[in-house]
Enzyme design. Structure first.
Site, PDB file in Angstrom:
ATOM      1  N   ARG A  27      -9.905 -20.953 -17.354  1.00  0.00           N
ATOM      2  CA  ARG A  27     -10.456 -19.973 -18.297  1.00  0.00           C
ATOM      3  C   ARG A  27     -11.369 -18.955 -17.633  1.00  0.00           C
ATOM      4  O   ARG A  27     -11.541 -17.847 -18.158  1.00  0.00           O
ATOM      5  CB  ARG A  27     -11.201 -20.694 -19.422  1.00  0.00           C
ATOM      6  CG  ARG A  27     -10.267 -21.477 -20.334  1.00  0.00           C
ATOM      7  CD  ARG A  27     -10.916 -21.826 -21.634  1.00  0.00           C
ATOM      8  NE  ARG A  27      -9.977 -22.453 -22.547  1.00  0.00           N
ATOM      9  CZ  ARG A  27     -10.276 -22.802 -23.795  1.00  0.00           C
ATOM     10  NH1 ARG A  27     -11.502 -22.586 -24.259  1.00  0.00           N
ATOM     11  NH2 ARG A  27      -9.380 -23.363 -24.572  1.00  0.00           N
ATOM     12  N   ASP A  64     -18.480 -14.692 -35.500  1.00  0.00           N
ATOM     13  CA  ASP A  64     -17.997 -15.522 -34.399  1.00  0.00           C
ATOM     14  C   ASP A  64     -18.797 -15.169 -33.161  1.00  0.00           C
ATOM     15  O   ASP A  64     -19.268 -14.029 -33.009  1.00  0.00           O
ATOM     16  CB  ASP A  64     -16.506 -15.286 -34.141  1.00  0.00           C
ATOM     17  CG  ASP A  64     -15.866 -16.425 -33.373  1.00  0.00           C
ATOM     18  OD1 ASP A  64     -15.309 -17.335 -34.021  1.00  0.00           O
ATOM     19  OD2 ASP A  64     -15.942 -16.436 -32.134  1.00  0.00           O
TER      20      ASP A  64
END
Length: 302
Positions: A41, A151
């Site tokens: 990632r 978020d």
């Protein structure tokens, strides 16, 4: 030379430092067995910065005075898995039991109705809430009805605001809902669906770290926080449930993910009322005092 030979190296010291920083910045817990996930990632961030190993990346994060790279770091480590009308039993309960009296109150008493999608990812949950509202009240924009969608991942928020989805990713929507609430377009020969103005106008998308301050206005009648706290440790989950208890209206609702359960302390404020559906005790009094900056910014949206 193989791809693995080209990958930056992740030492145990760098892993522990990055793991601890992720926890401090977001409350997300990652186990030592997830080192390969961290590498996959974060590789893009290292390439972007021209770094060859994670020790240097950790140092860059520690020296990041603007906080921008730490935000990039958290965004890269955040899981965004969502879909329209995911865990559909919540939306059925919302449409059948919860929204009708709230809508009637909003229409007859000019009262506000507020819903929060906490951990909204790329927007499908928030738009599903808006569609559920519009199915019941097509002229919802006439009333004081707003959905706040937040978020931690600012890239996810950008996608949510764009409201543009591949046509093949609309599982959960009926043909009638697609026709009423989306406009079809083709891009490079591929069909896409753009959310129409009516659902958009009900929603304010804003970046927010649940692990940090919540400087927006409450109370909320309904809160969706689903498949978010599974990434937190027990202490952070306990704190989060207590904070939700303070910002949800007496008699209001909290939806959690299918594998998430409120703890004993939280159940002192909420009663289980359906599958991972909790209702705030009606006699409770929420604490809705928050600092000014986002409260002013979100005044129209939340």
């Amino acid at each position: 030379m193989t791809q693995s030979d080209c990958d930056p190296t992740l030492s145990s010291v760098a892993f522990e430092g990055l793991r601890d920083m992720l926890y401090r910045e977001s409350g997300i817990v990652i186990s030592s067995s997830k080192s390969s996930l961290m590498v996959s990632r974060l590789n893009r961030r290292l390439r972007h910065l021209g770094l060859t190993d994670f020790d240097r990346y950790l140092l860059a994060l520690e020296q990041d005075e603007t906080g921008q790279e730490r935000r990039e770091f958290v965004a890269a480590m955040t899981t965004n898995v969502t879909s329209f009308f995911r865990e559909g039993h919540h939306f059925k309960q919302l449409a059948r039991d919860i929204l009708p009296p709230l809508i009637a109150r909003a229409k007859s008493q000019d009262a506000r109705l507020r819903i929060w999608s906490a951990g909204c990812s790329t927007g499908e949950e928030a738009y599903s809430i808006a569609i559920t509202l519009l199915d019941l009240l097509p002229d919802a924009a006439r009333y004081d009805i707003k959905i706040l969608a937040t978020d931690i991942d600012t890239y996810a928020i950008d996608k949510a605001r764009a409201g543009r989805y591949r046509a093949g990713l609309t599982k959960g929507l009926s043909a009638d809902q697609i026709s009423r609430y989306f406009q079809e377009e083709h891009h490079q020969g591929e069909p896409w669906l753009n959310i129409r103005a009516e659902p958009r106008h009900l929603i304010a998308f804003e970046p927010l770290n649940l692990h940090g301050p919540w400087p927006m206005r409450g109370p909320f009648d309904v809160i969706f926080c689903r498949n978010v706290v599974i990434y937190f440790d027990e202490a952070t989950r306990t704190e989060l449930w207590q904070r939700f208890a303070k910002i949800v209206a007496p008699g209001g609702w909290l939806f959690t993910g299918h594998s998430e359960r409120l703890d004993t302390q939280a159940l002192a404020h909420f009663n289980l009322n359906g599958t991972t559906s909790y209702r705030r005790s009606a006699e409770a009094q929420g604490d809705t005092t928050y600092s000014a900056p986002m409260a002013l910014k979100m005044q129209q949206g939340a």
